[in-house]
Design a protein around this motif. Sequence first.
Motif, PDB file in Angstrom:
ATOM      1  N   UNK A 102      18.091 -34.883  18.786  1.00 34.94           N
ATOM      2  CA  UNK A 102      17.203 -34.232  19.423  1.00 34.94           C
ATOM      3  C   UNK A 102      17.534 -32.850  19.808  1.00 34.94           C
ATOM      4  N   UNK A 103      17.297 -32.000  18.845  1.00 38.53           N
ATOM      5  CA  UNK A 103      17.687 -30.588  18.895  1.00 38.53           C
ATOM      6  C   UNK A 103      17.269 -29.808  20.223  1.00 38.53           C
ATOM      7  N   UNK A 104      16.412 -30.312  20.908  1.00 45.58           N
ATOM      8  CA  UNK A 104      16.266 -29.827  21.995  1.00 45.58           C
ATOM      9  C   UNK A 104      17.276 -29.999  23.262  1.00 45.58           C
ATOM     10  N   UNK A 105      17.985 -30.871  23.072  1.00 46.25           N
ATOM     11  CA  UNK A 105      19.167 -31.367  23.971  1.00 46.25           C
ATOM     12  C   UNK A 105      20.235 -30.342  23.739  1.00 46.25           C
ATOM     13  N   UNK A 106      20.726 -29.634  24.632  1.00 47.68           N
ATOM     14  CA  UNK A 106      21.927 -28.738  24.469  1.00 47.68           C
ATOM     15  C   UNK A 106      22.799 -29.016  25.529  1.00 47.68           C
ATOM     16  N   UNK A 107      23.948 -28.994  25.399  1.00 42.35           N
ATOM     17  CA  UNK A 107      24.983 -29.281  26.394  1.00 42.35           C
ATOM     18  C   UNK A 107      26.166 -28.432  26.128  1.00 42.35           C
ATOM     19  N   UNK A 108      26.615 -27.785  27.308  1.00 43.77           N
ATOM     20  CA  UNK A 108      27.885 -27.083  27.298  1.00 43.77           C
ATOM     21  C   UNK A 108      29.169 -27.901  27.681  1.00 43.77           C
ATOM     22  N   UNK A 109      30.273 -27.928  27.062  1.00 43.23           N
ATOM     23  CA  UNK A 109      31.154 -28.886  27.446  1.00 43.23           C
ATOM     24  C   UNK A 109      32.731 -27.830  27.355  1.00 43.23           C
ATOM     25  N   UNK A 110      33.382 -27.811  28.422  1.00 37.68           N
ATOM     26  CA  UNK A 110      34.553 -27.246  28.541  1.00 37.68           C
ATOM     27  C   UNK A 110      35.764 -27.356  27.620  1.00 37.68           C
ATOM     28  N   UNK A 111      35.862 -26.704  26.304  1.00 37.84           N
ATOM     29  CA  UNK A 111      36.569 -27.174  25.470  1.00 37.84           C
ATOM     30  C   UNK A 111      37.537 -25.871  25.023  1.00 37.84           C
ATOM     31  N   UNK A 112      38.809 -25.574  24.790  1.00 43.80           N
ATOM     32  CA  UNK A 112      39.385 -24.294  24.735  1.00 43.80           C
ATOM     33  C   UNK A 112      39.614 -24.183  23.120  1.00 43.80           C
ATOM     34  N   UNK A 113      39.586 -25.452  22.225  1.00 46.16           N
ATOM     35  CA  UNK A 113      39.834 -25.410  20.994  1.00 46.16           C
ATOM     36  C   UNK A 113      38.693 -24.609  20.101  1.00 46.16           C
ATOM     37  N   UNK A 114      38.971 -23.592  19.508  1.00 47.60           N
ATOM     38  CA  UNK A 114      38.126 -22.661  18.995  1.00 47.60           C
ATOM     39  C   UNK A 114      37.305 -23.189  17.832  1.00 47.60           C
ATOM     40  N   UNK A 115      36.274 -23.130  18.091  1.00 43.90           N
ATOM     41  CA  UNK A 115      35.050 -23.756  16.872  1.00 43.90           C
ATOM     42  C   UNK A 115      33.965 -22.806  16.539  1.00 43.90           C
TER      43      UNK A 115
END
Length: 282
Positions: free
Chosen positions: A182-195
């Motif tokens: 479901x491309x409408x679902x977006x989520x931000x997560x606390x991640x320090x690894x560079x992606x």
Amino acid sequence: VFQSYALYPHMTVAENLSFGLRMNGNPKADTQKRVNRAAEILQINELMQRRPKQLSGGQRQRVAIGRAIVREPQVFLFDEPLSNLDAELRVQMRVEISRLHKQLGTTMIYVTHDQTEAMTLADKIVVLRAGNIEQVGAPLDLYDDPANRFVAGFVGSPKMNFLEATIVGSGADSVTLSLDSDSAVRLSLPVTTGLNEGARVSLGIRPEHFADAGAGDADLTVHVDVAEHLGNTSYVYARTEGGEQLIIERPESRDVGNRDRLTVGLSARRAFLFDSKGERLR
């Protein structure tokens, strides 16, 4: 202590318990003392004159454990000792082995494919796959902080859900992803690894960590297939628009099985992120 009890069928319980000591030439009085102590610990005093065919599976397993106890070892080695028992008896024997461990205070190395046994019995778990150690730690440490996707999927019952996703934004201490289903679902997560944007990742979330609709950081609507009602909780087996399978725990939701669709909340602080190789991203 083997998966098969390996008891001598022509010997009584008492003779099976004492056999190893007798073959090693242990003094008779000491042998009897050790056998009596093992029988008392395992509560099998009334079975001492029976033969294995007269015992239940749980009783045979106790005798097999008792045969190890009488040798007073420094380390017990258990090789899937409960796999031949029925479900109710496995639960009972897990309690018995835990009690025995506390009573004897002896190190026990226990091999099992049953993660419930590992979680309930262990002080420390070593997760092995293809001869490699994936992670070592206390049961709840592995549950709360899995090192990779394999451990995350193995520890926990029902197992963790995984949703495939693509990175659509990356900052210094967070990433934003879009779910494939479901491309409408977006989520931000606390991640320090560079992606980099466009990187493929897997979002992991345990069945009990889904929130109510509107209570998380994003909402996901799924198709309900089956609901298992266990009294105080229900497990909903569902699938996303893209066909990915999910198990969702809903406490005291007895009407959920009557719905075609269910909307749940995704919480960033409850989610885990794994790269395309299955390694944990932190």
